[in-house]
Scaffold this motif. Structure first.
Motif, mmCIF file in Angstrom:
data_model
loop_
_atom_site.group_PDB
_atom_site.id
_atom_site.type_symbol
_atom_site.label_atom_id
_atom_site.label_comp_id
_atom_site.label_asym_id
_atom_site.label_seq_id
_atom_site.Cartn_x
_atom_site.Cartn_y
_atom_site.Cartn_z
ATOM 1 N N VAL A 12 27.156 -33.582 12.814
ATOM 2 C CA VAL A 12 27.829 -33.500 14.116
ATOM 3 C C VAL A 12 28.375 -34.856 14.530
ATOM 4 O O VAL A 12 29.510 -34.975 15.003
ATOM 5 N N ARG A 24 28.753 -33.222 22.594
ATOM 6 C CA ARG A 24 28.492 -32.146 23.550
ATOM 7 C C ARG A 24 29.516 -31.030 23.401
ATOM 8 O O ARG A 24 29.178 -29.843 23.456
ATOM 9 N N HIS A 27 28.708 -29.017 20.272
ATOM 10 C CA HIS A 27 27.580 -28.118 20.528
ATOM 11 C C HIS A 27 28.016 -26.917 21.356
ATOM 12 O O HIS A 27 27.591 -25.781 21.109
ATOM 13 N N HIS A 28 28.889 -27.163 22.350
ATOM 14 C CA HIS A 28 29.365 -26.064 23.194
ATOM 15 C C HIS A 28 30.183 -25.066 22.380
ATOM 16 O O HIS A 28 30.012 -23.848 22.520
ATOM 17 N N ASP A 30 29.940 -24.482 19.320
ATOM 18 C CA ASP A 30 28.983 -23.766 18.463
ATOM 19 C C ASP A 30 28.310 -22.654 19.258
ATOM 20 O O ASP A 30 28.211 -21.498 18.813
ATOM 21 N N GLU A 31 27.868 -22.982 20.474
ATOM 22 C CA GLU A 31 27.129 -22.013 21.290
ATOM 23 C C GLU A 31 27.987 -20.807 21.659
ATOM 24 O O GLU A 31 27.476 -19.683 21.729
ATOM 25 N N ARG A 46 22.781 -29.415 11.852
ATOM 26 C CA ARG A 46 24.085 -28.823 11.588
ATOM 27 C C ARG A 46 24.882 -29.681 10.600
ATOM 28 O O ARG A 46 24.880 -30.912 10.686
#
Length: 267
Positions: A12, A24, A27-28, A30-31, A46
């Motif tokens: 990442v 961030r 990650h977002h 991904d979510e 990841r």
């Protein structure tokens, strides 16, 4: 999710540095399932493959073009999506924003110019609007004398939105007030009378074309009109003794509003 098998797979942090997006944000994405990494290390971290990186690159490009994440998802995942149509619609929005920014830029240029020059009129326009006796150097002198005051900033903000016609209206309002003051003095209007107080209020309203004028500031102006040779000559040129008479009606009105003219200050 399979474990990593290729040394070229990126973490990442590495993807964040390469694409210029925050961890961030990755990650977002991904979510919400927009850009999920295909691999994990044995420790569960990841890892992004070349294919993942390509998808992320496209996301970054579309995001920089102004597309929202839902539209980006449709462009990437919906085979029936009208990608050229989406980009054309975005181009239209961008063009509108550019036009608006150009307008803002022009407004900022005028505001800067107004702060530095005061009057945004050529010497010819100043002579036509303000009269042949107007000296174009007076604006620069006022800037040098008052440029650091809040009133100059307020004056510049008003000046930035005015052209010759707007300034002509201001000049006409001032001239009409001067005539009314002279006529009132000739008619024997006394300080403190309703007629005199209305003229004092009218002076404050007209002067607001330059900047807001408090009653205490008006008292200070009345003193200056009487004491300054240039201002005194202007008012006494309308009617002999008008500068002193104007100061008296201003002082009387100030007293009626609880202000001592002898101690009033510029505030």
């Amino acid at each position: 999710m399979p474990d990593a098998t290729d040394d070229d797979d990126l973490t990442v942090g590495q993807v964040s540095a390469r694409l210029g997006v925050t961890v961030r944000a990755l990650h977002h994405w991904d979510e919400i399932g927009l850009a999920r990494p295909s691999l994990r290390t044995a420790a569960g971290y990841r890892l992004y493959s070349d294919a993942d990186l390509e998808r992320l690159h496209r996301i970054v490009v579309y995001r920089e073009l102004g597309l929202g994440l839902d539209r980006i998802r449709a462009v990437l995942d919906d085979s029936a999506a009208d990608v050229p149509g989406a980009l054309r619609a975005q181009r239209t929005q961008v063009a509108a924003r550019i036009a608006r920014l150009q307008q803002l830029g022009a407004g900022l240029d005028r505001m800067i110019d107004a702060h530095e020059r005061g009057l945004l009129l050529t010497a010819e326009q100043q002579a036509a609007v303000l009269g042949p006796t107007w000296n174009p150097d007076w604006a620069a002198e006022a800037r040098q004398r008052y440029g650091a005051t809040p009133q100059w900033l307020q004056y510049a903000e008003r000046s930035a939105s005015r052209g010759p016609e707007e300034w002509k209206a201001v000049v006409e309002a001032v001239a009409a007030l001067d005539r009314a003051l002279g006529d009132a003095m000739d008619a024997g209007v006394t300080p403190g009378s309703p007629e005199a107080d209305r003229l004092v209020e009218r002076h404050r309203e007209v002067f607001a074309s330059y900047f807001p004028l408090t009653r205490q500031m008006q008292v200070c102006l009345g003193r200056m009109y009487e004491a300054d040779p240039g201002f005194a000559a202007h008012y006494d040129g309308i009617r002999t003794g008008l500068a002193a008479w104007f100061r008296r009606i201003v002082d009387a009105s100030a007293r009626a509003h609880g202000i001592d003219p002898d101690t009033a200050t510029w505030q």
